[in-house]
Design a protein around this motif. Structure first.
Motif, PDB file in Angstrom:
ATOM      1  N   LYS A 135      -0.986 -19.423 -75.999  1.00 24.94           N
ATOM      2  CA  LYS A 135      -0.712 -17.986 -75.979  1.00 24.94           C
ATOM      3  C   LYS A 135      -1.363 -17.376 -74.745  1.00 24.94           C
ATOM      4  N   CYS A 158      -1.955 -13.930 -72.509  1.00 24.96           N
ATOM      5  CA  CYS A 158      -1.921 -12.460 -72.449  1.00 24.96           C
ATOM      6  C   CYS A 158      -2.226 -12.023 -71.027  1.00 24.96           C
ATOM      7  N   SER A 194     -10.629  -8.375 -76.074  1.00 19.74           N
ATOM      8  CA  SER A 194     -10.676  -9.738 -75.533  1.00 19.74           C
ATOM      9  C   SER A 194     -11.434 -10.715 -76.420  1.00 19.74           C
ATOM     10  N   SER A 199      -5.607 -19.794 -76.827  1.00 19.83           N
ATOM     11  CA  SER A 199      -5.154 -18.568 -76.168  1.00 19.83           C
ATOM     12  C   SER A 199      -5.917 -18.318 -74.874  1.00 19.83           C
ATOM     13  N   SER A 205     -11.011 -11.913 -79.240  1.00 13.44           N
ATOM     14  CA  SER A 205     -10.248 -12.854 -80.060  1.00 13.44           C
ATOM     15  C   SER A 205      -9.643 -14.006 -79.258  1.00 13.44           C
ATOM     16  N   TYR A 206      -9.816 -13.993 -77.938  1.00 16.68           N
ATOM     17  CA  TYR A 206      -9.193 -15.020 -77.100  1.00 16.68           C
ATOM     18  C   TYR A 206     -10.147 -16.182 -76.840  1.00 16.68           C
ATOM     19  N   ASP A 207      -9.576 -17.395 -76.753  1.00 19.69           N
ATOM     20  CA  ASP A 207     -10.385 -18.597 -76.551  1.00 19.69           C
ATOM     21  C   ASP A 207     -10.938 -18.690 -75.131  1.00 19.69           C
ATOM     22  N   LYS A 242     -10.918 -16.700 -71.115  1.00 14.46           N
ATOM     23  CA  LYS A 242     -10.681 -15.416 -70.458  1.00 14.46           C
ATOM     24  C   LYS A 242     -10.951 -15.543 -68.959  1.00 14.46           C
ATOM     25  N   LEU A 250      -6.511 -15.127 -71.953  1.00 18.51           N
ATOM     26  CA  LEU A 250      -6.353 -13.739 -71.497  1.00 18.51           C
ATOM     27  C   LEU A 250      -6.703 -13.675 -70.019  1.00 18.51           C
TER      28      LEU A 250
END
Length: 247
Positions: free
Chosen positions: A74, A76, A158, A192, A160-162, A164, A194
């Motif tokens: 995922k 973002c 942010s 995920s 919740s993202y694995d 970044k 971001l």
């Protein structure tokens, strides 16, 4: 075969409403018995039209189709609000390249000032662009397009993202080359990512420092300085190559 995203579908039937009814009946001039592709909650089916009314199209599920068109992670894209229609371009092309979510945010150097009163119509337009691009590129899901966040809310979002990342032009100037490749090699399917990209003036040093405090990794996207609307397409292409072509 024309593709439509539907809000109401079960194991045997799909119902299409809204603007897509006009597209089916007036633009494509379809009739009962014609086949279409229906997408619902990430699932894809070949359907046959069974009934057409003034405001709805009903279809029968002929067969469910295996979906292999979504990125295995995922992604973002968080874009500092740019000028003009640049964000529309990012949403359209980013959807084609597999983005799962777009999060515009109000950066310190954003020239555009977000108008809450007029913002609803703009967000609706962004979502429509994402839907049309998802249909064109044979996606199984429509990317979520958020209403622009404040920088502080972006930090909270942010969490919740694995992984970044920050696209930071100063890293490109310093010759940083490894962080993006390292993160892609550590990511596994189902996780995920971001990616924060600044507006035309870039991110401020304070913003970068704050992002790093919240677990972001600063990196370059190669030795050249990319425009705010180009950087998202670069990283999405890198993700696609790494996960879909290089294996």
């Amino acid at each position: 075969m024309q593709r439509y995203f539907v809000d109401d579908m079960n194991d045997t039937h799909a119902t299409i409403t809204g603007e897509d009814v006009h597209h089916i009946t007036r633009v494509m001039r379809m009739s009962i018995g014609d086949n279409i592709i229906c997408c619902y909650n990430g699932k894809v089916a070949r359907c046959s039209i069974t009934e057409i009314t003034n405001d709805s199209v009903f279809a029968y599920v002929v067969e469910w189709v295996e979906n292999i068109n979504e990125l295995p992670i995922k992604v973002c894209i968080a874009s500092g609000l740019p000028k003009g229609d640049k964000l529309e371009y990012v949403i359209q092309k980013g959807t084609e390249l597999g983005t799962a979510e777009f999060v515009p945010f109000i950066a310190a150097r954003s020239i555009v000032k977000w108008d809450e009163k007029k913002g609803h119509k703009k967000t609706e337009r962004w979502s429509k662009i994402a839907k049309e691009a998802a249909e064109q590129s044979h996606r199984a899901v429509i990317p979520n397009v958020q209403t622009p966040l404040s920088f502080q809310n972006l930090l909270s979002y942010s969490e919740s993202y694995d992984y970044k990342l920050i696209a930071y032009e100063e890293d490109a100037k310093r010759g940083e080359r490894s962080n993006l490749a390292r993160v892609l090699s550590e990511l596994i399917e189902g996780q995920s990512l971001l990616v924060v990209i600044g507006p035309e003036g870039g991110l401020s040093e304070k913003e970068v420092a704050k992002l790093e405090e919240h677990g972001f990794i600063s990196c370059s996207f190669g030795p050249r300085i990319l425009r705010t609307e180009t950087a998202p397409l670069y990283v999405l292409s890198a993700v696609s190559y790494h996960f879909e072509l290089a294996r």
